[in-house]
Design an enzyme around this catalytic site. Structure first.
Site, short mmCIF file in Angstrom:
data_model
loop_
_atom_site.label_atom_id
_atom_site.label_comp_id
_atom_site.label_asym_id
_atom_site.label_seq_id
_atom_site.Cartn_x
_atom_site.Cartn_y
_atom_site.Cartn_z
N HIS A 106 -3.58 -4.86 0.36
CA HIS A 106 -3.11 -5.30 1.67
C HIS A 106 -3.11 -6.83 1.77
O HIS A 106 -4.07 -7.42 2.28
CB HIS A 106 -3.98 -4.71 2.78
CG HIS A 106 -3.67 -3.28 3.09
ND1 HIS A 106 -2.73 -2.91 4.04
CD2 HIS A 106 -4.15 -2.14 2.55
CE1 HIS A 106 -2.66 -1.59 4.08
NE2 HIS A 106 -3.51 -1.10 3.18
N CYS A 116 0.84 -1.21 0.00
CA CYS A 116 0.00 0.00 0.00
C CYS A 116 0.88 1.26 0.00
O CYS A 116 1.43 1.61 -1.03
CB CYS A 116 -0.99 -0.03 1.17
SG CYS A 116 -2.33 1.17 0.97
N GLU A 157 -1.64 -8.75 3.75
CA GLU A 157 -1.68 -9.25 5.13
C GLU A 157 -3.11 -9.39 5.64
O GLU A 157 -3.36 -10.11 6.63
CB GLU A 157 -0.88 -8.31 6.05
CG GLU A 157 -1.58 -7.04 6.48
CD GLU A 157 -1.63 -5.95 5.41
OE1 GLU A 157 -2.21 -4.87 5.70
OE2 GLU A 157 -1.11 -6.17 4.29
#
Length: 239
Positions: free
Chosen positions: A213, A110, A215
């Protein structure tokens, strides 16, 4: 694996102080992929300091967070742009420059994709809704929307994702994105409206950055596994 951190005001118990922190999802993804997480808080930096820090690492992740200072790419701040975190901007910029110089594997996430593009001379769209007319990429309230990205054929990103030229649904939370792409970077994923969602630096062994993102998609840690594999190869070559 070094991961850059936030430096923000935080509360815990009776304390309300500036603190370095990172959402757990980041380092959990690294450990699940077989890596060891080392947190790198913003601090005074020079090329020598950044180089010394990276000597103890096999890979680097530039994480998400507040907007990059638009002065770094020659613009005045948009009303929707965050107050700058200049200490973090300088820290991550120098870490990335030294990682590139040392051919250290890195992944930008990001904000990290934006830091990479600006460090190499590119610019950003400061507020995407002004460009595309909607807020799909940042719903607000900490809610990650899912969007579909098209991955470029034969890109490093496609190889990490298994080599299949299929659209990929990813979690997003950004109101800015890459505008003018920096010299040397190549685009490896976009959404259907043309927003750049991933870039790569072909001149290094492993240099990938995504606007989404990963994660926040614990069911799919392939990007982290690809970085950890590259870090192992880097360590072996250095040994």
């Amino acid at each position: 694996m070094g991961l850059t951190t936030y430096l923000e005001r935080a509360q815990t118990g009776v304390w309300d102080v500036p603190a370095a922190f990172l959402p757990q999802a980041y380092f959990e993804a690294v450990t699940r992929a077989g890596g060891i997480a080392v947190l790198l808080p913003p601090q005074p930096v020079s090329p020598e300091i950044a180089s010394r820090v990276l000597q103890g690492l096999d890979g680097l992740i530039i994480t998400g967070g507040k907007d990059l200072d638009p002065a770094r790419y020659g613009q005045e701040a948009h009303p929707a742009t965050d107050e700058p975190r200049r200490d973090r901007d300088a820290w991550e910029d120098e870490l990335l420059r030294q990682a590139i110089d040392h051919d250290l594997p890195f992944l930008g996430i990001c904000r990290g994709a934006q830091v990479l593009n600006v460090a190499l001379g590119g610019s950003l769209h400061q507020h995407l809704p002004d460009v595309i007319g909607h807020t799909t990429y940042q719903a607000g309230g900490g809610i990650f929307n899912r969007v579909t990205v098209e991955v470029e054929v034969e890109s490093r990103l496609q190889v990490m994702l298994g080599g299949r030229p299929e659209p990929l649904a990813v979690p997003v939370y950004h109101h800015q994105s890459i505008d003018r792409i920096a010299e040397g970077l190549v685009v490896s994923a976009r959404t259907s409206d043309g927003v750049i969602q991933a870039v790569e630096l072909p001149t290094v062994a492993f240099g990938v950055a995504v606007q989404w993102h990963p994660e926040e998609a614990p069911e799919d840690i392939r990007l982290f596994e690809g970085l950890v594999d590259a870090a192992r190869n880097y360590r072996k070559a250095r040994a």
